[in-house]
Design an enzyme around this catalytic site. Structure first.
Site, PDB file in Angstrom:
ATOM      1  N   HIS A   1      -0.149   0.029  -9.789  1.00 53.85           N
ATOM      2  CA  HIS A   1      -0.975  -0.815  -8.893  1.00 53.85           C
ATOM      3  C   HIS A   1      -1.571  -2.009  -9.649  1.00 53.85           C
ATOM      4  O   HIS A   1      -2.785  -2.199  -9.690  1.00 53.85           O
ATOM      5  CB  HIS A   1      -2.083   0.026  -8.239  1.00 53.85           C
ATOM      6  CG  HIS A   1      -2.617  -0.598  -6.969  1.00 53.85           C
ATOM      7  ND1 HIS A   1      -3.003   0.126  -5.868  1.00 53.85           N
ATOM      8  CD2 HIS A   1      -2.817  -1.900  -6.621  1.00 53.85           C
ATOM      9  CE1 HIS A   1      -3.439  -0.683  -4.915  1.00 53.85           C
ATOM     10  NE2 HIS A   1      -3.324  -1.928  -5.352  1.00 53.85           N
TER      11      HIS A   1
ATOM     12  N   ARG B   1       0.837  -1.196   0.000  1.00 52.18           N
ATOM     13  CA  ARG B   1       0.000   0.000   0.000  1.00 52.18           C
ATOM     14  C   ARG B   1       0.875   1.250   0.000  1.00 52.18           C
ATOM     15  O   ARG B   1       1.911   1.301   0.685  1.00 52.18           O
ATOM     16  CB  ARG B   1      -0.893   0.031   1.245  1.00 52.18           C
ATOM     17  CG  ARG B   1      -2.123  -0.860   1.168  1.00 52.18           C
ATOM     18  CD  ARG B   1      -3.107  -0.401   0.107  1.00 52.18           C
ATOM     19  NE  ARG B   1      -4.314  -1.212   0.029  1.00 52.18           N
ATOM     20  CZ  ARG B   1      -4.495  -2.237  -0.797  1.00 52.18           C
ATOM     21  NH1 ARG B   1      -3.542  -2.594  -1.633  1.00 52.18           N
ATOM     22  NH2 ARG B   1      -5.646  -2.892  -0.818  1.00 52.18           N
TER      23      ARG B   1
END
Ligand code: NAP
Ligand code: GLV
Length: 313
Positions: free
Chosen positions: A276, A228
Site C-alpha cells: 500500500h 482498495r
C-alpha cells in the site's frame, strides 16, 4: 482552531509543517488542552472512536486519505459536516508512476522473461506493440485521468470506465453497469483506480476476469489494483493466476492489511505485491494543501474536493 488527529503516521511532523504555514491560525494536537467548542477544522487519519466527541462547531473534516471509505464507516462521523479529501499533484504523479511502472512491466512480459531466465531458456518472444495493447482504467477521476494521459503518451490504447461518461481526447469512454462488459472485452491490462463503495466491493472477481480480452498478451490479461483491497476477491485472484485466466497481477492493496503471512498470494511468481505504497500523502506537499484549505475557507472561499457522502466518494 485546527485539531490534528493522525494515527499511524508521524503526526508531529505534520503539525510542525502545518504550524509553519498557518501563521497566526491556531493549531492543536489531540494531546494538547483545548476547548472543543473552538475547533473549526479537524484533520484526520484513522481517527479513534472518540475523535469527533464534543466538536460541535466544525466547519470541515480534512481527510489525509484520498480515499474516504474507512472514514465514512467511522461510527461517530458527524454526517452534516463537509469532508475535504486529499487531492494533490505529488500524490497524483506518484500514483501515475506506479501505474506506468506496472503497465510497462507487464506489457514487456516481465514474468515470462524472468521465468525463462531462471530456466536458462533463450526464447525470443516479441511482446505486442504498445499501440496494440489496450489498458482499461476503472475509475476515471483525478487519478484515473492522469494515469490515462501518461499511458497515452507512451503509445498505449487507453479506455476508461466510470459512472458518468468522460470526454477525454484519445480515450474511449465507457460508463455505468451496462457498458462494463464491453469495456472489459477490449481490455488487456486492467487498472483499478475506483473508490471503495457498496457498488465496487468485490468487483475484481473470477467471473469478471473471464470477460477480459484474451490473445493480445500471450500469457493472459493482467490486473493492477492500486485502489482498495475491498475491491478484490483474493481467492479468485489466486485461482485465476494459477489456471491462466490471468497472466499476472500487481496488487498494492489487500482485503486485510498488512497482508497476512499465510496468504497464498505471497508465493505466486506472477503476483507483484507492494505494501500500500502506490501513492502516499507526503507531509511536504500535503501540509501546503491542507493549510490552504483552512486559510482559504477562513477567508470566505468555498471548500474544494468535498466528498459526496451519499455517493460514497
Ligand atoms: P475520484 O476522483 O473520486 O474518482 C473516482 C472515479 O471512480 C470517478 O471517475 C467515478 O466516476 C468512478 N466511479 C465511482 N464509483 C463508480 C462505479 N460504481 N462505477 C463506475 N465508476 C465509478 O477518486 P481518485 O482521487 O481518482 O481516487 C481513486 C481511489 O484511489 C481512491 O478512492 C482511493 O481508494 C485510491 N487511492 C489509493 C492509493 C494507494 O496508495 N494505493 C492512494 C490514493 C488513492 P464519475 O467520474 O462518474 O464520478
Ligand atoms: C491511500 O490509500 C489514500 O487513499 O490516500
Amino acid at each position: 482552531m485546527l485539531l490534528v488527529h493522525l494515527s499511524d503516521v508521524n503526526e508531529a511532523d505534520w503539525i510542525s509543517r502545518l504550524a509553519a504555514l498557518l501563521g497566526d491560525y491556531p493549531i492543536v494536537s489531540r494531546n494538547d488542552r483545548f476547548n472543543p467548542d473552538d475547533i473549526r477544522y479537524v484533520f484526520v487519519w484513522k481517527p479513534l472512536e472518540n475523535a469527533f466527541e464534543g466538536l460541535n462547531n466544525l466547519k470541515a473534516i480534512l481527510s489525509l486519505g484520498a480515499g474516504v471509505d474507512a472514514l465514512l464507516r467511522h461510527p461517530n462521523l458527524p454526517r452534516s459536516v463537509p469532508i475535504v479529501r486529499f487531492v494533490e499533484d505529488d500524490l497524483t504523479r506518484c500514483m501515475s508512476d506506479y501505474v506506468v511502472a506496472n503497465v510497462t512491466m507487464h506489457h514487456r512480459c516481465f514474468t515470462r522473461y524472468r521465468r525463462d531466465q531462471r530456466a536458462r531458456n533463450w526464447s525470443q518472444y516479441y511482446p505486442p506493440a504498445a499501440r496494440n495493447t489496450c489498458v482499461g482504467i476503472m475509475g476515471m477521476g483525478v487519478l484515473g485521468q492522469d494515469a490515462a494521459k501518461r499511458l497515452l503518451a507512451l503509445g498505449f490504447e487507453v479506455r476508461g470506465w466510470s459512472r458518468s461518461p468522460k470526454d477525454m481526447q484519445g480515450v474511449e469512454s465507457f460508463s455505468g453497469p451496462d457498458q462494463f462488459e464491453k469495456f472489459l472485452g477490449g481490455t488487456d491490462i486492467l487498472v483499478d483506480l475506483l473508490p471503495l463503495t457498496p457498488e465496487t466491493e468485490n468487483i475484481l472477481n473470477y467471473e469478471m476476469f473471464l470477460k477480459l480480452r484474451r490473445g493480445r498478451l500471450r500469457d493472459g490479461p493482467v490486473i493492477i489494483n492500486a485502489a482498495r483491497g475491498g475491491h478484490q476477491v483474493e481467492a479468485d485472484i489466486v485461482r485465476a493466476l494459477g489456471d491462466g485466466t490471468l497472466g499476472a497481477a500487481s496488487l498494492d492493496v489487500f482485503q486485510t492489511e498488512p497482508l497476512p503471512p499465510d496468504s497464498p498470494l505471497w508465493e505466486l511468481d506472477n503476483c507483484y505485491i507492494t505494501p500500500h505504497i502506490a501513492a502516499i500523502s507526503s507531509p511536504q506537499s500535503g501540509a501546503a494543501y491542507f493549510a490552504n484549505v483552512v486559510l482559504d475557507h477562513e477567508a470566505g472561499k468555498p471548500l474544494l474536493n468535498v466528498v459526496d457522502v451519499e455517493r460514497g466518494y
